[in-house]
Design an enzyme around this catalytic site. Structure first.
Site, PDB file in Angstrom:
ATOM      1  N   ASP A 102       0.757  -1.182  -0.015  1.00 43.12           N
ATOM      2  CA  ASP A 102       0.020   0.142  -0.108  1.00 43.12           C
ATOM      3  C   ASP A 102       0.792   1.148  -0.072  1.00 43.12           C
ATOM      4  O   ASP A 102       1.867   1.292   0.861  1.00 43.12           O
ATOM      5  CB  ASP A 102      -0.905   0.104   1.264  1.00 43.12           C
ATOM      6  CG  ASP A 102      -2.291   0.414   0.868  1.00 43.12           C
ATOM      7  OD1 ASP A 102      -2.411   1.362   0.415  1.00 43.12           O
ATOM      8  OD2 ASP A 102      -3.066  -0.356   1.391  1.00 43.12           O
ATOM      9  N   ASP A 203      -3.023   4.647  -2.376  1.00 45.98           N
ATOM     10  CA  ASP A 203      -4.121   4.931  -1.535  1.00 45.98           C
ATOM     11  C   ASP A 203      -4.755   6.425  -1.932  1.00 45.98           C
ATOM     12  O   ASP A 203      -3.811   7.395  -2.433  1.00 45.98           O
ATOM     13  CB  ASP A 203      -3.595   5.398  -0.071  1.00 45.98           C
ATOM     14  CG  ASP A 203      -4.755   5.624   0.844  1.00 45.98           C
ATOM     15  OD1 ASP A 203      -5.558   4.699   1.323  1.00 45.98           O
ATOM     16  OD2 ASP A 203      -4.534   6.832   1.154  1.00 45.98           O
ATOM     17  N   GLU A 281      -6.746   3.215  -5.838  1.00 47.32           N
ATOM     18  CA  GLU A 281      -7.857   3.207  -4.878  1.00 47.32           C
ATOM     19  C   GLU A 281      -8.875   4.285  -5.450  1.00 47.32           C
ATOM     20  O   GLU A 281      -8.949   5.696  -4.667  1.00 47.32           O
ATOM     21  CB  GLU A 281      -7.491   3.528  -3.452  1.00 47.32           C
ATOM     22  CG  GLU A 281      -8.786   3.262  -2.437  1.00 47.32           C
ATOM     23  CD  GLU A 281      -8.962   4.332  -1.334  1.00 47.32           C
ATOM     24  OE1 GLU A 281     -10.079   4.020  -0.652  1.00 47.32           O
ATOM     25  OE2 GLU A 281      -8.162   5.148  -1.194  1.00 47.32           O
ATOM     26  N   HIS A 338     -10.922  -3.360   3.691  1.00 50.21           N
ATOM     27  CA  HIS A 338     -10.877  -2.776   5.235  1.00 50.21           C
ATOM     28  C   HIS A 338     -11.827  -1.409   5.392  1.00 50.21           C
ATOM     29  O   HIS A 338     -11.701  -1.011   6.742  1.00 50.21           O
ATOM     30  CB  HIS A 338      -9.417  -2.607   5.398  1.00 50.21           C
ATOM     31  CG  HIS A 338      -8.921  -1.335   4.649  1.00 50.21           C
ATOM     32  ND1 HIS A 338      -8.801  -1.424   3.480  1.00 50.21           N
ATOM     33  CD2 HIS A 338      -8.297  -0.162   5.199  1.00 50.21           C
ATOM     34  CE1 HIS A 338      -8.320  -0.351   2.831  1.00 50.21           C
ATOM     35  NE2 HIS A 338      -8.049   0.469   3.746  1.00 50.21           N
ATOM     36  N   ASP A 339     -12.316  -0.813   4.524  1.00 50.72           N
ATOM     37  CA  ASP A 339     -12.871   0.096   4.504  1.00 50.72           C
ATOM     38  C   ASP A 339     -14.644   0.277   4.879  1.00 50.72           C
ATOM     39  O   ASP A 339     -15.366   1.052   4.958  1.00 50.72           O
ATOM     40  CB  ASP A 339     -12.883   1.221   3.629  1.00 50.72           C
ATOM     41  CG  ASP A 339     -11.379   1.973   3.526  1.00 50.72           C
ATOM     42  OD1 ASP A 339     -10.941   2.077   4.812  1.00 50.72           O
ATOM     43  OD2 ASP A 339     -10.964   2.171   2.700  1.00 50.72           O
TER      44      ASP A 339
HETATM   45  C1  NOJ Z   1      -8.140   5.295   1.823  1.00 48.85           C
HETATM   46  C2  NOJ Z   1      -7.848   4.146   2.987  1.00 48.85           C
HETATM   47  O1  NOJ Z   1      -8.786   2.933   2.303  1.00 48.85           O
HETATM   48  C3  NOJ Z   1      -8.815   4.381   4.195  1.00 48.85           C
HETATM   49  O2  NOJ Z   1      -8.473   3.165   4.958  1.00 48.85           O
HETATM   50  C4  NOJ Z   1      -7.820   5.713   4.760  1.00 48.85           C
HETATM   51  O3  NOJ Z   1      -8.501   6.105   6.037  1.00 48.85           O
HETATM   52  C5  NOJ Z   1      -7.934   6.643   3.877  1.00 48.85           C
HETATM   53  N1  NOJ Z   1      -7.766   6.352   2.443  1.00 48.85           N
HETATM   54  C6  NOJ Z   1      -6.984   7.673   4.113  1.00 48.85           C
HETATM   55  O4  NOJ Z   1      -5.680   7.460   3.870  1.00 48.85           O
END
Ligand code: NOJ
Length: 567
Positions: A102, A203, A281, A338-339
């Site tokens: 990442d 990211d 992402e 994970h989000d």
């Molecule tokens: C996206 C990531 O997937 C998330 O977990 C994170 O909080 C934000 N970007 C900030 O880095």
């Protein structure tokens, strides 16, 4: 026609996301680590995944669960050492798998030495590495918001100035218009590429640049109003009012055109190395560039941004997405990370969850494009709602508790549940390896960093499932194997077939002389399907009751899916 070997490894791979803190605890301190990950590589190999995406493993104060990096060229001590990382990478490769890291480009931690220097004085050489602005009449430089709550500007008394942060205030944005920042970050990228990693998941790429003129947004906008309208950007079901409000609120801070030039430069760096991959992402198609000169893969997030995975939704999604891709671009699908809520929870109706989870995997692994799985989904892990605020690790949960109380006047106890549901701890709980205390993640006497979901004791664990032929994990293994063994599923043409039934999804995947037919009953009713092709083999079936190969019009049970070979 292309030979299978003409396709890149990342076009044919199934990726598996490891959330390192929760995957496997090798040293018994309640936190996942490289020793644990190394020990579980045979597990991943047996599962049949081809590549690993590792969520941040860097040193971090862990305000945003690792997405606040304080050193881009090292390993967080809780995870191990750089040497252990190298061992891990080496063993991943020895087992024929790949490793993607990442890379957090938009911001660092406020504890990163660069920021500590930057904030120390106005004339520090690193001052311009971040985005500092003076206030206006005692107010922040403008009225922009942080996507993670509150204003986007944080006052720093040391120099009586404000710095900009799109995410938490502990995540100051880097100033990518400064060439020294670019150089330092590209060096970090090279550091890992030189060690041999196979690429990066990038990211929050959409947030790297902001409108340089800092125009204010309309007066009176508020996070409370945004919350009231709902919170799912690019959800096809979302109220258009919400999307419009979101764009008015954050439009100056995201998806600015300069980012594409930067992505092209990054691509050039990565292309100096053989066969590496960049995964964004983002679901913005523009990040594919012309299909060859920006990112190799961008997630088709709209697929998973629906309340239900209906046949209709998938058809619409595929029609839109595939037609929008530039000619040489390759699709990329996922149903969880994970989000967001775990796939089992997000798309389960509470009655047919097992059948649905299997169907949804079949969908993901038969659609055209590279699939991404999230650790734990292979055993049907579910969201865990933590009901004690003290145990929250994701500060977003606290933000939502607060918004829920203020916007909807909800009492504290119920607001905590809302916070747990909207925050991200629920889908980051430790991997459940066995039916032992703490799900076998860490020793019984140790408190894991997040609570283990107690359903480990009800069969939601690896050990119990591997011995049961019909378990979730064994279905995952079979489905991954079928995909690997059938080039038509890896790279074949995708064509939907209209079978005059709204609830059924039927498509063909065709490569060379081989054609497969995928039939998915995405409803809770029995559905008869008149097969549009003559078939001669069933490659895999999500349910135990086998439909008969001789039957040209089988009835599929609720949420049953079948992959046939045509012929
Ligand atoms: C996206 C990531 O997937 C998330 O977990 C994170 O909080 C934000 N970007 C900030 O880095």
């Amino acid at each position: 026609m292309f030979d299978l070997s003409d396709y890149k490894w990342w076009q044919k791979a199934v990726f598996y996301q490891i959330y390192p803190r929760s995957f496997a605890d090798g040293n018994g301190d309640g936190v996942g680590d490289f020793a644990g990950m190394i020990a579980k590589l045979p597990y991943l190999q047996e599962l049949g995944v081809d590549a690993i995406w590792l969520s941040p493993h860097y040193p971090s104060p862990f305000v945003d669960c690792g997405y606040d990096v304080s050193d881009y060229q090292d390993v967080g001590r809780e995870y191990g050492t750089l040497d252990q990382f190298k061992q891990f990478l080496n063993q991943v490769h020895q087992r024929g798998m790949r490793l993607v890291l990442d890379m957090v480009l938009n911001h660092t931690s406020d504890q990163h030495p660069w920021f500590i220097e930057s904030r120390s004085s106005r004339d520090n050489p690193k001052r311009d590495w971040y985005m500092w602005r003076d206030g206006i009449d005692g107010n922040p430089p403008n009225n922009w918001f942080s996507a993670f709550g509150g204003p986007a500007w944080e006052f720093d008394a040391r120099t009586s100035s404000y710095y900009y942060h799109y995410f938490f205030k502990e995540q100051p944005d880097l100033n990518w218009r400064n060439p020294a920042v670019k150089e330092a970050m590209f060096n970090a990228v090279r550091f890992w590429l030189d060690l041999g990693v196979d690429g990066f998941r990038l990211d929050a790429v959409g947030t790297i640049f902001e409108n340089e003129d800092y125009p204010p947004i309309p007066e009176g906008m508020s996070q409370e109003e945004l919350y009231r309208l709902g919170f799912k950007k690019s959800n096809p079901d979302a109220d258009e009012g919400f999307v419009a409000y979101f764009m008015q609120m954050f439009g100056q801070q995201v998806d600015k055109p300069e980012v594409h030039q930067l992505m092209q430069e990054l691509r050039t760096v990565v292309d100096e190395y053989e066969d590496r991959v960049l995964i964004g992402e983002t679901d913005a198609i523009e990040f594919y560039g012309d299909g060859t000169n920006e990112l190799h893969l961008n997630f088709n997030f709209p697929l998973m941004q629906a309340d239900k995975l209906t046949a209709r939704h998938v058809k619409q999604n595929q029609a839109q997405r595939l037609s929008a891709l530039p000619e040489k671009a390759w699709p990329c699908n996922t149903l969880g990370n994970h989000d967001v809520s775990r796939v089992y929870t997000a798309f389960g109706d509470g009655i047919n969850n097992d059948a649905q989870a299997k169907l949804h995997l079949m969908l993901l692994l038969t659609l055209k494009g590279t699939p991404f799985l999230y650790n734990g989904e292979e055993i049907g892990m579910t969201d865990l709602l933590i009901r004690d605020q003290q145990l929250f690790r994701d500060p977003l949960s606290l933000l939502y508790v607060d918004l829920e109380r203020r916007v909807n006047g909800t009492d504290e106890g119920s607001a905590v549940v809302v916070g747990a549901k909207k925050g991200r701890d629920r889908n980051r709980t430790p991997m459940q390896w066995s039916n032992e205390p703490n799900g076998g993640f860490c020793p019984p006497e140790v408190t894991p960093w997040l609570p283990v979901n107690p359903n480990y004791a009800d069969g939601v664990n690896v050990n119990d499932q591997v011995s049961q032929p019909d378990s979730m994990i064994n279905f995952y293994r079979r489905m991954l194997l079928v995909r690997k063994q059938n080039p038509a599923l890896l790279v074949g043409d995708y064509q939907e077939i209209d079978i005059d039934n709204e609830e059924l999804l039927c498509f063909s995947r065709k490569y060379a002389n081989d054609e497969l037919l995928v039939v998915l009953n995405m409803s809770a009713e029995n559905r008869q399907v008149v097969l549009p092709r003559k078939v001669n083999q069933i490659l895999i079936n999500t349910l135990k009751n086998w439909v008969h190969i001789e039957d040209p019009a089988p009835t599929l049970l609720p949420y049953q899916g079948v992959v046939y070979r045509v012929g």
